[in-house]
Design an enzyme around this catalytic site. Structure first.
Site, PDB file in Angstrom:
ATOM      1  N   GLY A  12       0.821  -1.216   0.000  1.00 19.58           N
ATOM      2  CA  GLY A  12       0.000   0.000   0.000  1.00 19.58           C
ATOM      3  C   GLY A  12       0.848   1.256   0.000  1.00 19.58           C
ATOM      4  N   ALA A  13       2.021   1.178  -0.628  1.00 14.64           N
ATOM      5  CA  ALA A  13       2.982   2.293  -0.564  1.00 14.64           C
ATOM      6  C   ALA A  13       2.772   3.318  -1.678  1.00 14.64           C
ATOM      7  CB  ALA A  13       4.410   1.764  -0.582  1.00 14.64           C
ATOM      8  N   ASN A  89       0.977  -2.540   5.292  1.00 15.01           N
ATOM      9  CA  ASN A  89       0.247  -1.272   5.467  1.00 15.01           C
ATOM     10  C   ASN A  89      -1.057  -1.207   4.669  1.00 15.01           C
ATOM     11  OD1 ASN A  89       0.038   1.867   5.756  1.00 15.01           O
ATOM     12  ND2 ASN A  89       0.093   1.450   3.552  1.00 15.01           N
ATOM     13  N   SER A 141      -4.771  -0.474  13.776  1.00 19.92           N
ATOM     14  CA  SER A 141      -5.505   0.781  14.024  1.00 19.92           C
ATOM     15  C   SER A 141      -5.969   0.769  15.474  1.00 19.92           C
ATOM     16  CB  SER A 141      -6.724   0.861  13.103  1.00 19.92           C
ATOM     17  OG  SER A 141      -7.585   1.904  13.531  1.00 19.92           O
ATOM     18  N   TYR A 154     -14.011  -3.537   9.887  1.00 17.87           N
ATOM     19  CA  TYR A 154     -12.660  -2.945   9.970  1.00 17.87           C
ATOM     20  C   TYR A 154     -12.033  -3.225  11.340  1.00 17.87           C
ATOM     21  CZ  TYR A 154      -9.100   0.785   9.679  1.00 17.87           C
ATOM     22  OH  TYR A 154      -7.926   1.495   9.671  1.00 17.87           O
ATOM     23  N   ALA A 156     -12.752  -5.625  13.448  1.00 17.11           N
ATOM     24  CA  ALA A 156     -12.449  -7.059  13.575  1.00 17.11           C
ATOM     25  C   ALA A 156     -11.177  -7.405  12.804  1.00 17.11           C
ATOM     26  CB  ALA A 156     -13.623  -7.895  13.076  1.00 17.11           C
ATOM     27  N   LYS A 158      -8.651  -5.417  12.146  1.00 13.61           N
ATOM     28  CA  LYS A 158      -7.467  -4.843  12.795  1.00 13.61           C
ATOM     29  C   LYS A 158      -7.176  -5.538  14.130  1.00 13.61           C
ATOM     30  CE  LYS A 158      -6.462  -1.777   9.611  1.00 13.61           C
ATOM     31  NZ  LYS A 158      -5.221  -1.872   8.819  1.00 13.61           N
ATOM     32  N   ILE A 187      -5.430   9.944  11.559  1.00 15.54           N
ATOM     33  CA  ILE A 187      -4.350  10.483  10.719  1.00 15.54           C
ATOM     34  C   ILE A 187      -4.951  11.288   9.563  1.00 15.54           C
ATOM     35  CG2 ILE A 187      -2.266   9.898   9.390  1.00 15.54           C
ATOM     36  CD1 ILE A 187      -2.168   9.045  12.397  1.00 15.54           C
TER      37      ILE A 187
HETATM   38  N1  LIG Z   1      -5.846   7.152   7.692  1.00 15.42           N
HETATM   39  C1  LIG Z   1      -6.046   6.893   8.978  1.00 15.42           C
HETATM   40  O1  LIG Z   1      -6.478   7.745   9.762  1.00 15.42           O
HETATM   41  C2  LIG Z   1      -5.698   5.526   9.513  1.00 15.42           C
HETATM   42  C3  LIG Z   1      -5.900   5.289  10.881  1.00 15.42           C
HETATM   43  C4  LIG Z   1      -5.588   4.040  11.405  1.00 15.42           C
HETATM   44  C5  LIG Z   1      -5.072   3.056  10.584  1.00 15.42           C
HETATM   45  N2  LIG Z   1      -4.905   3.313   9.264  1.00 15.42           N
HETATM   46  C6  LIG Z   1      -4.377   2.212   8.444  1.00 15.42           C
HETATM   47  O2  LIG Z   1      -3.201   2.643   7.783  1.00 15.42           O
HETATM   48  C7  LIG Z   1      -3.095   1.977   6.519  1.00 15.42           C
HETATM   49  C8  LIG Z   1      -2.934   3.015   5.417  1.00 15.42           C
HETATM   50  O3  LIG Z   1      -4.013   3.934   5.484  1.00 15.42           O
HETATM   51  P1  LIG Z   1      -4.162   5.140   4.456  1.00 15.42           P
HETATM   52  O4  LIG Z   1      -5.067   6.121   5.075  1.00 15.42           O
HETATM   53  O5  LIG Z   1      -2.830   5.577   3.978  1.00 15.42           O
HETATM   54  O6  LIG Z   1      -4.969   4.373   3.278  1.00 15.42           O
HETATM   55  P2  LIG Z   1      -5.077   4.697   1.711  1.00 15.42           P
HETATM   56  O7  LIG Z   1      -6.406   4.220   1.270  1.00 15.42           O
HETATM   57  O8  LIG Z   1      -4.723   6.122   1.436  1.00 15.42           O
HETATM   58  O9  LIG Z   1      -3.938   3.792   1.064  1.00 15.42           O
HETATM   59  C9  LIG Z   1      -4.032   2.404   1.058  1.00 15.42           C
HETATM   60  C10 LIG Z   1      -3.178   1.859  -0.070  1.00 15.42           C
HETATM   61  O10 LIG Z   1      -3.370   0.433  -0.096  1.00 15.42           O
HETATM   62  C11 LIG Z   1      -3.557   0.026  -1.451  1.00 15.42           C
HETATM   63  N3  LIG Z   1      -4.353  -1.197  -1.487  1.00 15.42           N
HETATM   64  C12 LIG Z   1      -5.674  -1.319  -1.202  1.00 15.42           C
HETATM   65  N4  LIG Z   1      -6.071  -2.581  -1.387  1.00 15.42           N
HETATM   66  C13 LIG Z   1      -4.980  -3.287  -1.794  1.00 15.42           C
HETATM   67  C14 LIG Z   1      -4.758  -4.639  -2.151  1.00 15.42           C
HETATM   68  N5  LIG Z   1      -5.760  -5.536  -2.146  1.00 15.42           N
HETATM   69  N6  LIG Z   1      -3.508  -5.032  -2.496  1.00 15.42           N
HETATM   70  C15 LIG Z   1      -2.500  -4.126  -2.536  1.00 15.42           C
HETATM   71  N7  LIG Z   1      -2.656  -2.829  -2.212  1.00 15.42           N
HETATM   72  C16 LIG Z   1      -3.882  -2.407  -1.852  1.00 15.42           C
HETATM   73  C17 LIG Z   1      -4.262   1.199  -2.119  1.00 15.42           C
HETATM   74  O11 LIG Z   1      -4.114   1.174  -3.533  1.00 15.42           O
HETATM   75  C18 LIG Z   1      -3.570   2.391  -1.459  1.00 15.42           C
HETATM   76  O12 LIG Z   1      -2.429   2.788  -2.160  1.00 15.42           O
HETATM   77  C19 LIG Z   1      -4.343   1.128   6.386  1.00 15.42           C
HETATM   78  O13 LIG Z   1      -4.068  -0.194   6.776  1.00 15.42           O
HETATM   79  C20 LIG Z   1      -5.314   1.772   7.353  1.00 15.42           C
HETATM   80  O14 LIG Z   1      -6.278   0.862   7.823  1.00 15.42           O
HETATM   81  C21 LIG Z   1      -5.203   4.509   8.703  1.00 15.42           C
END
Ligand SMILES: NC(=O)c1ccc[n+]([C@@H]2O[C@H](COP(=O)([O-])OP(=O)(O)OC[C@H]3O[C@@H](n4cnc5c(N)ncnc54)[C@H](O)[C@@H]3O)[C@@H](O)[C@H]2O)c1
Length: 246
Positions: A12-13, A89, A141, A154, A156, A158, A187
């Protein structure tokens, strides 16, 4: 630089938190394998790292697909010879109240967030076991600790990730591999910008540090856990949430 010579795979980078993690690890000298289902944006992240004098390669992968993830490992090893750090991620949300949640909303979140993390740990632990060392950091999370209305799937997934982290931390510790989770709070990303002003203000009132987290706040914790400085830390959940959950 605390990660000189290391190779890190980050799922997810392509954007937001995952991209910040990839940039931070690269900034500490790690070579980066940028993994995402969105190849175009993953390539853009890799390009940015390469332009800054680092080394990165992008691969398209759907982490929910066991065979696809298994097939990815030899490709990564072709480019880099080793994988020292895995950051799980990639994650998705499909929010709904329980009474309205569809089977697909439940299944898709579990498939990406929980099974995806399992698939990547399963695939990348082999080279780490052979290398007799490694670091796995799972992005969970705080919702996995507290639960949240409209996010049963979500939360469950995490919470499951945290159980996965602790179990494999025990299994892999004798092999020199540490496994930890980072639990971000609120975030500032597209995921949270989509929330209405009232919900955002309400959430913010529960954050003692009184600001949203930045992706870089999460990346800093991951970078520490991926380094030698965290050699004696395993099976832990590090909340990066401005004090929201304590
Ligand atoms: N944004 C927040 O406030 C927050 C809070 C707590 C936890 N998180 C966790 O942090 C992580 C990143 O969050 P974010 O806000 O940057 O999310 P985001 O949606 O901006 O990015 C997620 C990335 O994962 C990729 N992705 C999705 N499904 C995929 C798959 N099946 N295979 C490969 N790649 C895939 C997407 O293309 C995207 O680039 C997530 O696991 C999210 O649950 C985010």
């Amino acid at each position: 630089m605390i990660l000189e010579g290391r190779v890190a795979a980050v799922t997810g980078a392509a954007q937001n938190i995952g991209k910040a993690i990839a940039m931070s690890l690269a900034g500490e000298g790690a070579q980066i394998c940028v993994l995402d289902i969105n190849l175009r944006e993953a390539e853009a992240t890799a390009e940015e790292i390469n332009e800054r004098g680092g080394r990165a390669v992008a691969h398209k992968v759907n982490i929910a697909d066991f065979d696809e993830v298994m097939a990815l490992v030899p490709k990564v090893l072709d480019s880099f010879d080793a994988v020292d750090i895995l950051v799980n991620n990639a994650g998705i949300t499909r929010d709904n109240l329980l009474a309205r949640m569809s089977e697909d909303e439940w299944d898709s979140v579990m498939a990406v967030n929980l099974k995806g993390a399992f698939n990547c740990c399963r695939a990348f632990c082999r080279p780490m076991i052979r290398q007799r060392g490694g670091r796995i950091v799972n992005i969970a999370s705080v919702i996995g600790l507290t639960g949240n209305t409209g996010q049963s799937n979500y939360a469950a997934s995490k919470a499951g990730m945290i159980g996965l982290t602790k179990s494999i931390a025990r299994e892999l510790a004798p092999r020199g591999i540490t496994v930890n989770a980072v639990a971000p709070g609120f975030i500032d990303t597209a995921m949270t910008q989509a929330l209405g002003d009232t919900i955002r203000e309400n959430l913010l009132s529960r954050v003692p540090i009184r600001r949203l987290g930045h992706p870089e706040d999460v990346a800093a914790a991951v970078t520490f856990l991926a380094s030698d400085r965290a050699a004696y830390i395993t099976g832990q959940v590090l909340n990066v949430d401005g004090g929201m959950v304590m």
